[in-house]
Each structure stands twice: as structure tokens, then as C-alpha cells.
Design a protein around this motif. Sequence first.
Motif, short mmCIF file in Angstrom:
data_model
loop_
_atom_site.label_atom_id
_atom_site.label_comp_id
_atom_site.label_asym_id
_atom_site.label_seq_id
_atom_site.Cartn_x
_atom_site.Cartn_y
_atom_site.Cartn_z
N ALA A 65 15.22 2.90 -1.75
CA ALA A 65 15.03 3.50 -3.08
C ALA A 65 14.14 4.72 -2.98
O ALA A 65 13.12 4.71 -2.28
N ASP A 66 14.53 5.78 -3.68
CA ASP A 66 13.66 6.95 -3.79
C ASP A 66 12.33 6.54 -4.40
O ASP A 66 12.27 5.73 -5.32
N GLY A 67 11.27 7.09 -3.88
CA GLY A 67 9.94 6.80 -4.40
C GLY A 67 9.20 5.74 -3.62
O GLY A 67 7.97 5.64 -3.73
N VAL A 68 9.91 4.93 -2.82
CA VAL A 68 9.24 3.94 -1.98
C VAL A 68 8.61 4.67 -0.79
O VAL A 68 9.26 5.47 -0.12
N ASP A 69 7.35 4.38 -0.54
CA ASP A 69 6.62 5.12 0.49
C ASP A 69 6.93 4.65 1.91
O ASP A 69 7.06 5.46 2.82
N VAL A 70 7.02 3.34 2.11
CA VAL A 70 7.19 2.78 3.45
C VAL A 70 8.20 1.64 3.39
O VAL A 70 8.15 0.81 2.48
N HIS A 71 9.11 1.59 4.36
CA HIS A 71 10.03 0.47 4.53
C HIS A 71 9.64 -0.27 5.81
O HIS A 71 9.50 0.34 6.86
N LEU A 72 9.48 -1.58 5.70
CA LEU A 72 9.10 -2.42 6.83
C LEU A 72 10.31 -3.22 7.29
O LEU A 72 10.97 -3.88 6.48
N ALA A 73 10.62 -3.17 8.59
CA ALA A 73 11.80 -3.82 9.13
C ALA A 73 11.40 -4.82 10.21
O ALA A 73 10.41 -4.63 10.93
#
Length: 446
Positions: A153-161
Motif C-alpha cells: 500500500a502507498d504510504g506504508v513506510d516499511v514492509h517486513l518479510a
Amino acid sequence: MPAPRTVAMSSDRVAIVSASVGAGHDGAAAELERRLAADGLAVDRYDLLDLLPAGLGRAVRDGYHRMLVRAPWAYQRIYAGTERAGGGGPAARALLRAAEDRVLRALHPGTGAVVSTYPGASRVLGNLRLAGRLTAPVLTYLTDFSVHPLWVADGVDVHLAAHAVPAAQAREAGARDVRVCGPVADPRFRPCGTRQRDRARARFGLPYDARLALLVAGSWGVGPVRQVARELRDCGAVVPVVVCGRNEALARQLSADGIEHAYGWVDDMPGLMHAADVLVQNAGGLTSLEAFAAGLPVASYRCIPGHGLTNAAALDEAGVAAWIRDPADLEGVLYDLVDGPLGLRQRAAGLALFAQSSDEGPAAEIGRVHRSGPPPLAPQPVAPRRTRPRRLAVTGAVACAVWACAVGSGVATTYDAPDLRHAVGHGLAPDSLVPGHDRAAEGHHS
């Protein structure tokens, strides 16, 4: 008119927003909460479905469940269509916009970071960040091994995988800051020795000397579970032990089919995994990660549509779970997973996911972002709101809207009204959400 409420950064409080759609999103949220609290942070947890207007949350949950049970082919078409389109349509955007004010009001004013474990929540929080109404950083924890574009999503700062495979898919979908930090699972899921295995089998009344295949189908017990249980039994390689979740009717049907070991809801899943020799699953969610942590080899077989199939492919690509595509291969692969080199390799690969130290795991990454904060996002213009929004007609299983919120997607560009109504069986798609209908195209708010 009063100024819009904002939530700014603090130093000791984190919020987690999940959704009670199945159990995987909430399970990941619960373990993140436990770890963050152990690190000394105050943690608030929210269910996005509780924050949807007009009682829509229950319709989301029930309708998504109904679609998986009654019309899995419809779910596959929707999932694939939104995947090709790269996201949702106007119906989904309207529904999720309706939750923004409620989410913002729910957040404690001292919240220092917000974590999403659900695609729809990520979209709501990302929109609030882009609008400048939420100044605390937003992180998405990717609970699946495959990453549908709606997760990003636009606006999310960090994605954790959890692994490099979902991390690469997130980057391909447009995520900017993606960090591989390993999966989360309750610490009770850990490898056991022979003595502990024997005690677990005795506790559940399972045979000591058989190869046991633990068959799971999520908290709802969806998919061709009866067929798979019979195939496991008839192939001769294993004895099936089936967990039906909250689907008590399925457990009764399996007993009538002659499946001796069939359970409804099981509170001691770590113990049941200790008793088993291999896990057979059809969705690739949290239960697979728990099996990896327990040192149990995993096979994906006859997976449910949509995320079940894409998760099976991603787990296979990562080398942590075998994907059995041909029923003729079932017996051989099961023997190899229980007693052969394939099982040894997969046990090692699964346990390696959890080998990272506590300083490198998801909670540690959340803590680092919480302390430092991301570069500020430039506020984006917010579309004017209607002064008297049209009320959305809601029934017990609004197929379009339900799936739109259930996975954060918009189906308004992928389905036509007759197909959708036939799929669920009761004419449940309201005209305002039927693809091609004028009101849907206009994107009216709920």
C-alpha cells in the motif's frame, strides 16, 4: 469545522491492526504483541473488522467464508483479476475510506508506530500517512509467503518479510523499504525428541508406530479436506490426523468416512505437531510457519484457490515445502518427507528461517523503526468528502464488498453481477457494488 485529528509519534507505544479473517492474521499479531511487550513496549491491538461502519465487519468475515466454501472458483477469479490489475477498484477504496476516521479515533494519541498484519489495514493506514493525518511510521508485516499486490500500500513506510522470496515479490509490487526479518511463531512450536513425541501421541490417543500426516485446513476447515484425508489413508504411506478447526460438521463427516483421527478445534497444536511426522496443508499460512518452527516437513496439496496456490508456489520456490501437484506423486513424496533426504532438507530449511537472533527478528525491526522513525512523507491532497454519504446496503454476505474488505481488494473491475450473485447463491451483491453499475463506477462512499 474542527481540525482533523492526527496521531503523532511517542516513545513507548505500538499499535497492531489485524483482522479476524481466519486465524493467520490474528496469530501473527498476537506473537508480535508478545515480543514487543517483552521488549518493554506498550501494545494496543485492533481488529479492522470491528472498525468498519454499519456492522460490515461481520458481513466481511461471513461472506468471505461463504465464498471459499460455496464458490472457490469465484474467489480464484477475483484473486487473479485483482492481481493482474495490481490492486482494487472503487468499491474497495470507498469501503476502506469509511474506516479511516474510525481507525484514527481508535489509535492512542501517543502511538509511536503502527503495524499491520492485514492488507486492508495497510491500505487504511497508508492513506492516513499520505494525508498527513498519521505521523507515526506504518509497517506491514507480510503474513504470507506470496505477496498479492494488495499487500503493498502507498504510504506504508516499511514492509517486513519472512524470507527473500516474499521480499522480492513485495519489491516487484512497488514496496520501497522491504526488510527480511524471518517469520513469527509462538515459542511453543519447537523441535522435540522421541520421548516427547511418544508422550504427545499418547495424549492424543494416536498410534506409536505409524507415520502420521497432520492434515490442516485453517481455522475454518475449508477446501477438499475429505478427499485429501481419504487419499492420505488410501495411499498407504501415512495415517491421516485431521484438524477441522471450527468446522465441527467436517469432523463428523470424516468420522463417518472412517477417518479415525479427526478433531475440531485443537488448543494444543504444538503438541499435535510434536506427534506428527509431516504436515499436509492447503493454504500456506501461519500453520506452515509453525510447522517449520517445530521441525516438521511440510507438503502443499490440493490447495484452496487464490492465496493457497500462490503460497504453495512461493513455499516451493523457497525450498521449505514440497508442492504435490499430481496425486500420483502423493505416496512417494510423503515417504521422502518422512524418512528420506527431502524431509531432512526441508526440516533444515524450515528451521533456518527461525535461526536469526532476537536482534534481527520482526519485533526488533519494528522497535528500530519505532525509535528512529522514517523520513517524513509529503502530505497528499485529500478528496473532498460528501456531506451526506450514501448508506451502503449490507446483507449477511455481500460478496463483492466482503471480499474487497476481507483481502483489501476491489472486485469492481473483475466480476459481473450474474456471476457474482450465482457464486454465493442468494443474490447477495448489492447494486452499488456490482461491477459495471453506475454507482459502483462513481465510487460512492459507504
